[in-house]
Design an enzyme around this catalytic site. Structure first.
Site, PDB file in Angstrom:
ATOM      1  N   ASN A   1       0.799  -1.237   0.000  1.00 42.37           N
ATOM      2  CA  ASN A   1       0.000   0.000   0.000  1.00 42.37           C
ATOM      3  C   ASN A   1       0.828   1.282   0.000  1.00 42.37           C
ATOM      4  O   ASN A   1       0.420   2.275  -0.587  1.00 42.37           O
ATOM      5  CB  ASN A   1      -1.040  -0.022   1.138  1.00 42.37           C
ATOM      6  CG  ASN A   1      -0.427  -0.229   2.499  1.00 42.37           C
ATOM      7  OD1 ASN A   1       0.669  -0.763   2.627  1.00 42.37           O
ATOM      8  ND2 ASN A   1      -1.119   0.203   3.523  1.00 42.37           N
TER       9      ASN A   1
ATOM     10  N   GLY B   1       2.335  -6.090   7.351  1.00 41.66           N
ATOM     11  CA  GLY B   1       1.330  -6.720   6.492  1.00 41.66           C
ATOM     12  C   GLY B   1       0.093  -7.087   7.285  1.00 41.66           C
ATOM     13  O   GLY B   1      -0.178  -6.504   8.350  1.00 41.66           O
ATOM     14  N   SER B   2      -0.627  -8.062   6.786  1.00 43.06           N
ATOM     15  CA  SER B   2      -1.915  -8.409   7.394  1.00 43.06           C
ATOM     16  C   SER B   2      -1.733  -9.171   8.706  1.00 43.06           C
ATOM     17  O   SER B   2      -0.694  -9.804   8.939  1.00 43.06           O
ATOM     18  CB  SER B   2      -2.716  -9.267   6.415  1.00 43.06           C
ATOM     19  OG  SER B   2      -1.986 -10.440   6.140  1.00 43.06           O
TER      20      SER B   2
ATOM     21  N   GLU C   1       4.186  -5.144  12.267  1.00 44.34           N
ATOM     22  CA  GLU C   1       3.328  -3.982  11.972  1.00 44.34           C
ATOM     23  C   GLU C   1       2.114  -4.523  11.228  1.00 44.34           C
ATOM     24  O   GLU C   1       2.200  -4.828  10.040  1.00 44.34           O
ATOM     25  CB  GLU C   1       4.087  -2.978  11.087  1.00 44.34           C
ATOM     26  CG  GLU C   1       5.251  -2.304  11.770  1.00 44.34           C
ATOM     27  CD  GLU C   1       4.818  -1.237  12.763  1.00 44.34           C
ATOM     28  OE1 GLU C   1       3.649  -0.815  12.733  1.00 44.34           O
ATOM     29  OE2 GLU C   1       5.655  -0.843  13.588  1.00 44.34           O
TER      30      GLU C   1
ATOM     31  N   CYS D   1      -2.972   1.442   6.629  1.00 47.02           N
ATOM     32  CA  CYS D   1      -3.193   0.549   7.778  1.00 47.02           C
ATOM     33  C   CYS D   1      -3.877   1.245   8.938  1.00 47.02           C
ATOM     34  O   CYS D   1      -4.646   0.631   9.664  1.00 47.02           O
ATOM     35  CB  CYS D   1      -1.873  -0.037   8.234  1.00 47.02           C
ATOM     36  SG  CYS D   1      -0.628   1.224   8.513  1.00 47.02           S
TER      37      CYS D   1
ATOM     38  N   GLU E   1     -11.177  -5.920   8.175  1.00 44.42           N
ATOM     39  CA  GLU E   1     -10.610  -4.595   7.929  1.00 44.42           C
ATOM     40  C   GLU E   1     -11.117  -4.114   6.564  1.00 44.42           C
ATOM     41  O   GLU E   1     -11.027  -4.850   5.585  1.00 44.42           O
ATOM     42  CB  GLU E   1      -9.083  -4.759   7.911  1.00 44.42           C
ATOM     43  CG  GLU E   1      -8.304  -3.483   7.745  1.00 44.42           C
ATOM     44  CD  GLU E   1      -6.786  -3.756   7.708  1.00 44.42           C
ATOM     45  OE1 GLU E   1      -6.360  -4.925   7.657  1.00 44.42           O
ATOM     46  OE2 GLU E   1      -6.039  -2.766   7.712  1.00 44.42           O
TER      47      GLU E   1
HETATM   48  P1  NAD Z   1       0.114  -9.358   3.345  1.00 40.00           P
HETATM   49  O1  NAD Z   1       0.201  -9.860   4.746  1.00 40.00           O
HETATM   50  O2  NAD Z   1      -0.723 -10.104   2.385  1.00 40.00           O
HETATM   51  O3  NAD Z   1       1.584  -9.281   2.690  1.00 40.00           O
HETATM   52  C1  NAD Z   1       2.696  -8.673   3.329  1.00 40.00           C
HETATM   53  C2  NAD Z   1       3.982  -9.359   2.867  1.00 40.00           C
HETATM   54  O4  NAD Z   1       3.940 -10.729   3.238  1.00 40.00           O
HETATM   55  C3  NAD Z   1       4.191  -9.326   1.355  1.00 40.00           C
HETATM   56  O5  NAD Z   1       5.549  -9.082   1.093  1.00 40.00           O
HETATM   57  C4  NAD Z   1       3.753 -10.715   0.898  1.00 40.00           C
HETATM   58  O6  NAD Z   1       4.465 -11.156  -0.231  1.00 40.00           O
HETATM   59  C5  NAD Z   1       4.097 -11.575   2.106  1.00 40.00           C
HETATM   60  N1  NAD Z   1       3.172 -12.709   2.261  1.00 40.00           N
HETATM   61  C6  NAD Z   1       1.868 -12.801   1.856  1.00 40.00           C
HETATM   62  N2  NAD Z   1       1.338 -13.987   2.203  1.00 40.00           N
HETATM   63  C7  NAD Z   1       2.309 -14.665   2.846  1.00 40.00           C
HETATM   64  C8  NAD Z   1       2.394 -15.955   3.468  1.00 40.00           C
HETATM   65  N3  NAD Z   1       1.355 -16.785   3.483  1.00 40.00           N
HETATM   66  N4  NAD Z   1       3.556 -16.312   4.062  1.00 40.00           N
HETATM   67  C9  NAD Z   1       4.610 -15.487   4.052  1.00 40.00           C
HETATM   68  N5  NAD Z   1       4.605 -14.258   3.496  1.00 40.00           N
HETATM   69  C10 NAD Z   1       3.484 -13.857   2.892  1.00 40.00           C
HETATM   70  O7  NAD Z   1      -0.335  -7.837   3.476  1.00 40.00           O
HETATM   71  P2  NAD Z   1      -0.703  -6.830   2.285  1.00 40.00           P
HETATM   72  O8  NAD Z   1      -1.970  -7.261   1.651  1.00 40.00           O
HETATM   73  O9  NAD Z   1       0.497  -6.626   1.430  1.00 40.00           O
HETATM   74  O10 NAD Z   1      -0.918  -5.466   3.102  1.00 40.00           O
HETATM   75  C11 NAD Z   1      -2.155  -5.087   3.634  1.00 40.00           C
HETATM   76  C12 NAD Z   1      -2.183  -5.352   5.127  1.00 40.00           C
HETATM   77  O11 NAD Z   1      -1.041  -4.803   5.761  1.00 40.00           O
HETATM   78  C13 NAD Z   1      -3.361  -4.705   5.808  1.00 40.00           C
HETATM   79  O12 NAD Z   1      -3.894  -5.573   6.760  1.00 40.00           O
HETATM   80  C14 NAD Z   1      -2.766  -3.489   6.473  1.00 40.00           C
HETATM   81  O13 NAD Z   1      -3.479  -3.009   7.586  1.00 40.00           O
HETATM   82  C15 NAD Z   1      -1.410  -3.987   6.859  1.00 40.00           C
HETATM   83  N6  NAD Z   1      -0.460  -2.896   6.988  1.00 40.00           N
HETATM   84  C16 NAD Z   1       0.046  -2.586   8.209  1.00 40.00           C
HETATM   85  C17 NAD Z   1       0.919  -1.501   8.344  1.00 40.00           C
HETATM   86  C18 NAD Z   1       1.491  -1.074   9.680  1.00 40.00           C
HETATM   87  O14 NAD Z   1       2.382  -0.244   9.683  1.00 40.00           O
HETATM   88  N7  NAD Z   1       1.008  -1.589  10.796  1.00 40.00           N
HETATM   89  C19 NAD Z   1       1.285  -0.789   7.213  1.00 40.00           C
HETATM   90  C20 NAD Z   1       0.756  -1.138   5.993  1.00 40.00           C
HETATM   91  C21 NAD Z   1      -0.110  -2.204   5.881  1.00 40.00           C
END
Ligand code: NAD
Length: 450
Positions: free
Chosen positions: A114, A187-188, A209, A243, A327
């Site tokens: 994002n 990430g998520s 995060e 996020c 979310e």
């Molecule tokens: P995601 O968890 O799908 O992916 C994040 C990273 O993990 C990516 O690099 C992806 O390739 C990797 N990944 C995905 N699935 C995986 C798995 N099964 N095993 C290992 N690695 C895996 O998240 P997203 O869709 O890229 O981002 C959106 C989410 O991130 C939202 O929930 C948002 O709230 C959160 N977010 C949090 C912050 C923060 O600072 N707290 C900032 C930005 C986004």
């Protein structure tokens, strides 16, 4: 190169001791700053291609934010890393004690799509400033940004100090199978849980995060017009894909109609289709469309060819509505009401701890009660998103929204650990020697230590 070879390469470079040198770290930060500045237009173009990000948002929240952080960290780093002298108990004299900061070693950084530049490079610059080496995996979903980040890191480090690994979930899983000294995951919550399990099993320190649902309460005394403007501005930045964006609204029932009209006024005032980002993928568009059930008001036309989803309000929402089950992470704002303060606090108390709580009210007592009703990574009163848009405040969640903090000083502290050091000297007589027979010293100890 295999993943193992990439990680080993960074480990070898860490072991060479090069990153211990403060000048090396500063030089890399300067180089990163110069390369970013040289690629400003390319960065904005990649963000437009991946997310349809408006130039203004891309400039401020990604490009310039990073430059500001680099400049701050470079300027203050020496002071932040200074040894902290502490006093030692007199019976250890002659002796000196202090705390010094050390890097962990090889840091794995996994980033989301994002804010692809900010959320890859802000942890990276903190890790480098703290003296680590880095293996960075940006998100595959923002593919143009992923490519450019890879080029930037190659240009700055040429494989010595940081390397980028590109690819999807399989690559990410492969990386998590390698040995790291620290894992920095953004990430998520679902993937964060898997990362936490791996970190727990391998006893690897980590920083998470994550996401969640950030409530926005509109309470007594709030200026409804200003609150609506500030709420919409925060919510629709990056089309709600932030996020810590306000996820849903809880407004006093008696002013709900009036407040929704204020929201409508702002949403009708702007041509959002020309000024708002798109949604990252078709899958995400479909997910968001699925949440829009019930009393939905849409402001403008969708343009699915460029994954643009017009802003939407959903009224008459309760806790069982589909938009309240996950979310939102898009330009969709569910509006709920509360009748009494007790009801509000009870509902808030049942939520998972979010990254942020937003509260619009002029009554301090009310704000305090809202704040006290659930743990959250941050609080922003009478506005949205401002608390994490500055470098002097740490960014991070609590519980379900993550653990650990970073940004500026907090990033350098998160990516290093404090080593306790005591140094004794070979002069004088040892006042207290822990050596049997204890009888005499025990008598002395009982006399002086009460
Ligand atoms: P995601 O968890 O799908 O992916 C994040 C990273 O993990 C990516 O690099 C992806 O390739 C990797 N990944 C995905 N699935 C995986 C798995 N099964 N095993 C290992 N690695 C895996 O998240 P997203 O869709 O890229 O981002 C959106 C989410 O991130 C939202 O929930 C948002 O709230 C959160 N977010 C949090 C912050 C923060 O600072 N707290 C900032 C930005 C986004």
């Amino acid at each position: 190169m295999s993943l193992q070879e990439i990680v080993e390469g960074q480990r070898e470079f860490f072991r060479s001791g090069a990153t211990r040198d403060l000048e090396w770290r500063r030089e890399k930060l300067s180089r990163l700053e110069a390369v970013l500045m040289g690629k400003r237009e390319e960065i904005l173009e990649c963000l437009a291609a991946d997310l349809g990000k408006p130039g203004m948002e891309a400039f401020l929240a990604e490009y310039h934010f990073l430059l500001e952080e680099i400049r701050l960290v470079r300027k203050k780093l020496k002071g932040w890393l200074k040894k902290k002298r502490v006093s030692s108990p007199f019976y250890f004299w002659p002796c000196r004690s202090w705390i010094e900061r050390h890097p962990f070693g090889v840091v794995l950084i996994m980033a989301p799509w994002n804010y692809p530049f900010q959320l890859s490079l802000s942890p990276l610059l903190a890790a480098i400033a703290a003296g680590n080496t880095v293996v960075l995996k940006p998100s595959e979903l923002a593919s143009q940004s992923e490519r450019l980040i890879s080029e930037i890191i190659e240009e700055v480090f040429a494989g010595q100090g940081a390397a980028v690994v590109t690819g999807g979930v399989e690559v990410a899983k492969g990386l998590l199978g390698e040995k790291f000294d620290f894992i920095f995951f953004t990430g998520s919550t679902a993937v964060g849980r898997e990362v936490a399990e791996i970190a727990g099993r391998t006893l690897t320190p980590s920083l998470l995060e994550l996401g969640g649902k950030c409530p926005c309460v509109v309470g007594p005394g709030a200026d409804l017009v200003k609150s609506a403007r500030r709420l919409v501005a925060g919510k629709l930045m990056n089309a709600g894909q932030t996020c810590f964006a306000p996820d849903f609204v809880l407004v006093e029932a008696r002013v709900e109609e009036e407040f929704r009209q204020c929201l409508r006024d702002v949403l009708e005032e702007v041509s959002w289709d020309a000024e708002m980002a798109g949604i990252i993928s078709e899958r995400h568009v479909e997910r968001l469309q699925g949440l829009c059930v019930g009393e939905v008001e849409q402001f403008g036309e969708d343009d699915l060819a460029r994954r643009y989803l017009a802003p939407r309000l959903i009224a008459g929402v309760d806790w069982n509505h589909p938009a309240m089950k996950e979310e939102v992470f898009g330009p969709v704002l569910p509006v709920m009401t509360f009748g009494s303060e007790e009801d509000l606090l009870e509902s808030l108390g049942k939520l998972e701890s979010p990254l942020a709580v937003y509260c619009f009210s002029t009554e301090e007592d009310f704000v305090e009660k809202v704040t006290g009703s659930l743990p959250s990574g941050s609080l922003c009163v009478n506005d949205t998103m401002k608390q994490f848009s500055q470098l002097q405040l740490p960014l991070g969640g609590v519980g379900q929204s993550g653990s650990g903090r970073y940004r500026g000083r907090f990033g350098v502290e998160a990516l290093s650990y404090e080593k306790s050091v005591t140094k004794r000297y070979f002069v004088g007589k040892d006042l207290m020697e822990m050596m049997p027979p204890y009888e005499k010293s025990f008598r002395w100890i009982k006399k002086f230590m009460r």
